[in-house]
Design an enzyme around this catalytic site. Structure first.
Site, PDB file in Angstrom:
ATOM      1  N   ASP A  90      10.652   3.558  12.881  1.00 57.00           N
ATOM      2  CA  ASP A  90      11.395   2.462  13.501  1.00 57.00           C
ATOM      3  C   ASP A  90      12.758   2.199  12.858  1.00 57.00           C
ATOM      4  O   ASP A  90      13.800   2.380  13.481  1.00 57.00           O
ATOM      5  CB  ASP A  90      10.536   1.183  13.598  1.00 57.00           C
ATOM      6  CG  ASP A  90       9.806   0.835  12.314  1.00 57.00           C
ATOM      7  OD1 ASP A  90      10.037   1.499  11.286  1.00 57.00           O
ATOM      8  OD2 ASP A  90       9.005  -0.125  12.332  1.00 57.00           O
ATOM      9  N   ASP A 109       0.851  -1.188   0.000  1.00 54.72           N
ATOM     10  CA  ASP A 109       0.000   0.000   0.000  1.00 54.72           C
ATOM     11  C   ASP A 109       0.889   1.241   0.000  1.00 54.72           C
ATOM     12  O   ASP A 109       2.107   1.129   0.130  1.00 54.72           O
ATOM     13  CB  ASP A 109      -0.943   0.007   1.213  1.00 54.72           C
ATOM     14  CG  ASP A 109      -0.235  -0.402   2.491  1.00 54.72           C
ATOM     15  OD1 ASP A 109       0.971  -0.085   2.621  1.00 54.72           O
ATOM     16  OD2 ASP A 109      -0.862  -1.031   3.348  1.00 54.72           O
ATOM     17  N   ASP A 133       1.639   4.940   1.659  1.00 51.75           N
ATOM     18  CA  ASP A 133       1.375   5.860   2.772  1.00 51.75           C
ATOM     19  C   ASP A 133       1.941   7.235   2.446  1.00 51.75           C
ATOM     20  O   ASP A 133       3.080   7.356   1.987  1.00 51.75           O
ATOM     21  CB  ASP A 133       2.035   5.336   4.057  1.00 51.75           C
ATOM     22  CG  ASP A 133       1.418   4.024   4.507  1.00 51.75           C
ATOM     23  OD1 ASP A 133       0.223   3.804   4.208  1.00 51.75           O
ATOM     24  OD2 ASP A 133       2.115   3.223   5.146  1.00 51.75           O
TER      25      ASP A 133
END
Ligand code: ATP
Ligand code: MG
Length: 463
Positions: A162, A83, A85
């Site tokens: 992260d 997907d 983002d």
């Protein structure tokens, strides 16, 4: 309060902490590297049209607009992203005003979903580093980030991500890739590296330990030794994560086509036992390697199905994870004199309710798992009308595939799946022949008939 302040000092200004050369640089002095269009391989033709529409519309409305996270990482690797983002300096209300087809979601951090038929483009506002005193970012006593709802700039947003390879931004303004953390270099060397001090980042959100395994396996990257080191010790922090979130994470871990490698790596780091404690204990009870072999086979099988474009279901995989614990309990109950089908039902209930406190399972999943398990002993019944009834059971196919796996790994008579394969193919006459009782064997049904006939005769006499 002191711990919170120290944490932010460490994150925001690690120059004070010379023992940690890898720690995050000061927010106000980021060492940014911009890779111009000619220096990377991301082309707009690989980007979803809807994502491009969102990026351009934000830009036209005077906002910054970037692709970020997994999609940039996957595009750089020449893979098709799952997907897209988007991240921007527009806040959710401003995003809502720009897009009619938009919904604001999320409580912890509000973001926008822009809907295009079935495709959803997630649009988030840059996260800020925040100010500990404004109480919007709160850490638990283990260092876990409890709230994180401060908006900020790209320079702040990047340090909340992260891994370095997940923190690259594709700028729609000039098609460049913006890199604050050395993500491009890590891409080239195939290194999965946490941004900042690994222990702090794992404490902030222990799910990052699971994400580390997921990305290392999926990308074929090596986990940076500094990230690897604290995992064993910090694994138990995952007990503090809600079981529903762990279930979602476990789905991503095991349904992405790399289940077997993921399983091995999670075990290696002591993480698997937290997600599946009963499975881990049953693995210790290997009988000639069979229990482990069964699970390995099930995971391998699931990966192969995904590679062939076939579907895999969570309930089948969870049935495989928990089969040994169910079978062990059921056998104990049978040994204590319980009827087989009751023993499997009770064992299934117990195992499911224990598993729910590790990875909480939706009800429809546990119902299907119970069916797969409780149908297993029924495959032994090959006489009379039972086989034809089993064949029409909605969960027959899954239960049969499960039986095949058991038979392949020594957990069931190898004759059984062969018989059932033949039975499924056979026409009605042949099926009747296959299920006819051998001479001299009385079936339960025949017995019931006889008692029924006798009773009225006895009553007649007494009248
Ligand atoms: P996938 O391909 O599996 O979707 P992804 O990297 O896009 O991988 P997401 O969970 O979709 O993973 O998250 C999108 C981005 O948000 C990540 O790339 C990362 O930058 C950031 N992110 C997500 N979860 C965390 C987390 N727990 N801690 C820090 N940053 C996170
Ligand atoms: Mg993603």
């Amino acid at each position: 309060m002191k711990t919170i302040l120290n944490f932010f000092k460490k994150i925001i200004n690690p120059a004070r902490n010379e023992a940690e050369p890898d720690a995050v640089p000061a927010v106000n002095a980021p060492a940014v590297r911009i890779y111009a269009r000619a220096e990377h391989n991301i082309s707009r033709s690989q980007i979803s049209e809807n994502a491009l529409k969102v990026l351009y519309r934000l830009q036209k409305s005077g906002f910054q607009a970037y692709l970020v996270g997994g999609c940039v990482r996957d595009l750089l690797l020449g893979r098709e992203p799952k997907d897209f983002d988007v991240v921007t300096d527009a806040d959710p209300e401003q995003i809502r005003k720009i897009f009619r087809n938009c919904r604001i979601i999320g409580r912890r951090f509000r973001l926008a979903h822009v809907h295009f038929g079935r495709e959803i483009i997630e649009v988030a506002t840059f996260r800020g580093a925040g100010d500990a005193q404004d109480d919007k970012q709160v850490l638990s006593k283990e260092g876990r980030l409890l709230r994180d709802n401060v908006y900020g700039t790209i320079e702040e947003d990047v340090w909340r991500r992260d891994f370095t390879v997940n923190a690259l931004y594709y700028n729609i303004k000039d098609f460049s890739v913006v890199d604050y953390t050395g993500g491009m270099d890590d891409h080239k060397t195939g290194t999965l590296r946490l941004i900042g001090d690994p222990e702090t980042r794992f404490r902030e959100d222990p799910v990052r330990m699971l994400r580390a395994v997921r990305f290392a396996v999926k990308l074929g990257f090596n986990l940076d030794p500094a990230c690897e080191k604290p995992i064993h010790e910090l694994a138990e922090l995952l007990y503090g994560i809600p079981a529903a979130r762990l279930y979602d994470e476990a789905l991503k871990l095991f349904l992405s086509g790399y289940a077997l490698q993921t399983f091995e790596m999670l075990r290696h780091y002591g993480l698997f036992q937290i997600l599946f404690p009963d499975t881990e204990s049953s693995l210790a009870l290997e009988e000639e390697g069979f229990p482990k072999l069964f699970l390995v086979k099930a995971l391998e099988n699931s990966d192969n199905r995904i590679a062939e474009g076939k579907t895999v279901t969570a309930y089948f995989l969870w049935s495989a994870f928990l089969w040994e614990p169910v079978a062990i309990r059921a056998k104990e109950k049978i040994a204590r004199g319980m009827a087989e089908s009751m023993a499997y039902q009770e064992a299934a209930n117990e195992v499911v309710s224990r598993q729910n406190s590790s990875t909480s399972l939706p009800r429809h999943i546990t119902m299907s798992m119970r069916e797969v398990w409780t149908l297993q002993p029924k495959f032994n019944m090959r006489i009379g009308s039972k086989p034809s009834r089993l064949l029409t059971h909605p969960r027959f196919r899954a239960a049969y595939d499960f039986l095949v796996l058991r038979a392949e790994t020594g957990g069931a008579d190898p004759e059984l799946p062969t018989w059932w394969a033949r039975y499924q193919e056979a026409d009605e006459t042949e099926q009747r022949k296959m299920t006819r009782p051998p001479r001299g064997v009385k079936t339960g049904k025949a017995k019931r008939k006889r008692t029924y006939r006798k009773k009225p005769a006895a009553q007649d006499k007494s009248v």
